[in-house]
Design a protein around this motif. Structure first.
Motif, PDB file in Angstrom:
ATOM      1  N   ARG A  49     128.011 -21.036 -14.802  1.00  0.00           N
ATOM      2  CA  ARG A  49     128.191 -19.598 -15.020  1.00  0.00           C
ATOM      3  C   ARG A  49     126.854 -18.862 -15.088  1.00  0.00           C
ATOM      4  NH1 ARG A  49     131.414 -20.117 -20.351  1.00  0.00           N
ATOM      5  NH2 ARG A  49     129.816 -21.692 -20.539  1.00  0.00           N
ATOM      6  N   PHE A  50     125.850 -19.371 -14.479  1.00  0.00           N
ATOM      7  CA  PHE A  50     124.513 -18.801 -14.474  1.00  0.00           C
ATOM      8  C   PHE A  50     124.565 -17.383 -13.908  1.00  0.00           C
ATOM      9  CE2 PHE A  50     119.951 -18.945 -13.200  1.00  0.00           C
ATOM     10  CZ  PHE A  50     119.432 -19.443 -14.365  1.00  0.00           C
ATOM     11  N   ASP A  51     124.132 -16.393 -14.677  1.00  0.00           N
ATOM     12  CA  ASP A  51     124.242 -14.986 -14.304  1.00  0.00           C
ATOM     13  C   ASP A  51     122.875 -14.440 -13.903  1.00  0.00           C
ATOM     14  OD1 ASP A  51     124.716 -12.275 -14.068  1.00  0.00           O
ATOM     15  OD2 ASP A  51     125.403 -12.000 -16.127  1.00  0.00           O
ATOM     16  N   THR A  52     122.749 -14.095 -12.626  1.00  0.00           N
ATOM     17  CA  THR A  52     121.495 -13.508 -12.135  1.00  0.00           C
ATOM     18  C   THR A  52     121.692 -12.052 -11.717  1.00  0.00           C
ATOM     19  OG1 THR A  52     121.910 -14.346  -9.906  1.00  0.00           O
ATOM     20  CG2 THR A  52     120.575 -15.730 -11.358  1.00  0.00           C
ATOM     21  N   SER A  53     122.748 -11.417 -12.198  1.00  0.00           N
ATOM     22  CA  SER A  53     123.071 -10.057 -11.762  1.00  0.00           C
ATOM     23  C   SER A  53     122.004  -9.024 -12.148  1.00  0.00           C
ATOM     24  CB  SER A  53     124.435  -9.633 -12.305  1.00  0.00           C
ATOM     25  OG  SER A  53     124.440  -9.631 -13.719  1.00  0.00           O
ATOM     26  N   ALA A  54     121.223  -9.274 -13.182  1.00  0.00           N
ATOM     27  CA  ALA A  54     120.169  -8.335 -13.597  1.00  0.00           C
ATOM     28  C   ALA A  54     118.800  -8.729 -13.049  1.00  0.00           C
ATOM     29  CB  ALA A  54     120.107  -8.262 -15.124  1.00  0.00           C
ATOM     30  N   ALA A  55     118.749  -9.777 -12.255  1.00  0.00           N
ATOM     31  CA  ALA A  55     117.466 -10.300 -11.767  1.00  0.00           C
ATOM     32  C   ALA A  55     116.716  -9.288 -10.909  1.00  0.00           C
ATOM     33  CB  ALA A  55     117.694 -11.571 -10.968  1.00  0.00           C
ATOM     34  N   THR A  56     115.438  -9.174 -11.186  1.00  0.00           N
ATOM     35  CA  THR A  56     114.550  -8.352 -10.360  1.00  0.00           C
ATOM     36  C   THR A  56     113.446  -9.210  -9.759  1.00  0.00           C
ATOM     37  OG1 THR A  56     113.217  -7.754 -12.294  1.00  0.00           O
ATOM     38  CG2 THR A  56     114.979  -6.230 -11.666  1.00  0.00           C
TER      39      THR A  56
END
Length: 62
Positions: A49-56
């Motif tokens: 469930r690794f969440d990278t949705s906010a990654a910049t």
């Protein structure tokens, strides 16, 4: 475990063949750069469930 930044978390782990990061809470984390940089033995990663949705920043992540 909440991870505010994963930058370089496993970098230079030359003997690391498998990583399970599925339990890390990464929502809101923006920096994943060089997370697995220079992990020459890495063959498998369980992102789950690794969440990278906010990654910049994801440069040199793998």
């Amino acid at each position: 475990m909440h991870v505010p930044s994963a930058h370089g978390m496993f970098s230079d782990c030359a003997q690391l063949a498998y990583a399970d990061v599925s339990r890390l809470t990464t929502s809101g984390s923006t920096d994943f750069g060089e997370m697995f940089y220079e992990c020459s033995s890495l063959r498998q990663v369980n992102f789950g469930r690794f969440d990278t949705s906010a990654a910049t920043i994801m440069s040199l992540m793998l």
